[in-house]
Design a protein around this motif. Structure first.
Motif, mmCIF file in Angstrom:
data_model
loop_
_atom_site.group_PDB
_atom_site.id
_atom_site.type_symbol
_atom_site.label_atom_id
_atom_site.label_comp_id
_atom_site.label_asym_id
_atom_site.label_seq_id
_atom_site.Cartn_x
_atom_site.Cartn_y
_atom_site.Cartn_z
ATOM 1 N N PHE A 113 0.228 -13.645 4.919
ATOM 2 C CA PHE A 113 -0.993 -14.427 4.370
ATOM 3 C C PHE A 113 -2.363 -12.965 3.704
ATOM 4 O O PHE A 113 -2.712 -13.214 2.404
ATOM 5 N N THR A 114 -2.806 -12.230 4.690
ATOM 6 C CA THR A 114 -3.320 -11.566 4.521
ATOM 7 C C THR A 114 -2.943 -10.064 3.552
ATOM 8 O O THR A 114 -3.441 -9.462 2.481
ATOM 9 N N LYS A 115 -1.672 -9.577 4.048
ATOM 10 C CA LYS A 115 -1.455 -8.263 3.564
ATOM 11 C C LYS A 115 -0.623 -9.077 1.885
ATOM 12 O O LYS A 115 -1.351 -8.857 0.675
ATOM 13 N N LYS A 116 -0.803 -10.638 1.823
ATOM 14 C CA LYS A 116 -0.437 -10.757 0.205
ATOM 15 C C LYS A 116 -1.151 -10.827 -0.709
ATOM 16 O O LYS A 116 -1.465 -10.683 -1.629
ATOM 17 N N ILE A 117 -2.214 -11.683 0.159
ATOM 18 C CA ILE A 117 -3.950 -11.902 -0.464
ATOM 19 C C ILE A 117 -4.515 -10.225 -1.359
ATOM 20 O O ILE A 117 -4.447 -10.336 -2.550
#
Length: 334
Positions: A195-199
């Motif tokens: 989630f963190t990477k994609k956001i």
């Protein structure tokens, strides 16, 4: 004490090895450094603990001869076995990797412990063993006979194999059913990292079961503290225990199983919101159906572990997510 920590380049293993070495123990760590995820992250974890009383050896758990040589050379007191092929979805696509690491590897560890009179073997099981169970919180007295992934089945098998060695040879074993662990230096295949990477990259995140999922998110420091404490709680024989009157988490043999988690499940959407808040970015979201191998909810009853060790998680989800996001931004800005 002299400890062997398997999976020492892994998320939990590296932190356990670091804490043990920091506490003055002699620690040998092994890992096969496979490419299931970013090898550079694994090497960076090891780099963190170079200054401590720690020695790393690259070794594959499936190589019984090399493992036996290691035990003969180092004369370990205790073993914390955290090395395994991780990942629920990966087990659907690559089942044989789990046979080599999680089944043969675990058997090789049990044999080495038996042949070297190890004081205590602590090993990683998983909350995934609860499978189709719907009663919550999950208790170690519950049936765990209906796994929904091969990964979960291998972890249940590890518990059964360990019991047989505790019964036959008196090898003290303790299994820890880990509930969703997150935090700095975490695994790239897990939701907080994804989630963190994609956001940050402006990509859309996939949210399973339309966000109606609950996880017992547990911060890494709390997990590591529990692992190190339970190593001092060595199971003993209990001749009064019977199958009919006892719990599956204990035995007449020197055997124990505990849940290790936060004990308060968080809704997936709340967890995502905390990531968004820490990043200052609203995620682009794609809601989809439940995926194969997923479970609706994980929720640990950790009362037995608390009674045995005084272990009680200290880090809430907001603080934990903020620490993870801070680490992620610092590590990947290099």
């Amino acid at each position: 004490m002299k400890y062997l920590v398997t999976g020492a380049a892994g998320f939990i293993g590296s932190r356990v090895a670091e804490l043990l070495a920091h506490n003055g123990h002699h620690v040998v760590g092994i890992d096969n450094i496979n490419d299931y995820y970013d090898v550079s992250l694994k090497l960076a974890r090891l780099e963190k603990i170079k200054s401590y009383n720690f020695k790393f050896i690259k070794l594959d758990l499936s190589k019984s001869d090399l493992l036996n040589d290691l035990f003969n050379e180092h004369k370990f007191d205790r073993v914390i076995h955290l090395g395994a092929q991780a990942g629920v979805r990966y087990s659907i696509e690559n089942p044989m990797a789990y046979a080599d690491s999680n089944l043969i590897g675990h058997l090789n560890i049990l044999e080495a412990c038996r042949n070297n009179n190890i004081q205590h073997l602590v090993y990683a099981s998983s909350s995934s063993v609860y499978g189709l169970n719907s009663k919550t919180p999950f208790e170690t007295s519950d049936s765990v006979d209906h796994p929904v992934s091969l990964y979960a089945a291998t972890k249940k098998s590890n518990e059964l194999m360990s019991h047989s060695y505790s019964h036959l040879y008196g090898t003290p074993t303790t299994g820890l059913r880990f509930f969703t662990v997150y935090g700095p230096w975490g695994r790239p295949d897990m939701a907080p990292f994804i989630f963190t990477k994609k956001i940050l990259d402006g990509e859309t995140i996939d949210i399973n079961n339309n966000g109606d999922m609950w996880r017992d998110f547990t911060y890494i420091d709390d997990i590591v503290e529990g692992v190190v404490r339970i190593a001092d709680v060595i199971p003993t024989r209990n001749e009064e225990w019977t199958v009919e009157s006892g719990t599956p988490a204990t035995s007449s043999a020197p055997y124990a199983v505990y849940n290790i988690g936060h004990g308060s499940p968080i809704n997936l959407m709340e967890f995502i919101h905390e990531i968004e808040s820490a990043l200052g970015i609203e995620a682009k979201k794609n809601f989809r159906e439940m995926q194969p191998g997923d479970v609706y909810q994980t929720y640990a009853d950790t009362s037995d572990l608390f009674e045995a060790t005084g272990y009680k998680p200290q880090v809430g989800v907001r603080e934990g997510v903020q620490k993870f996001v801070q680490w992620y931004k610092e590590f990947y800005s290099k």
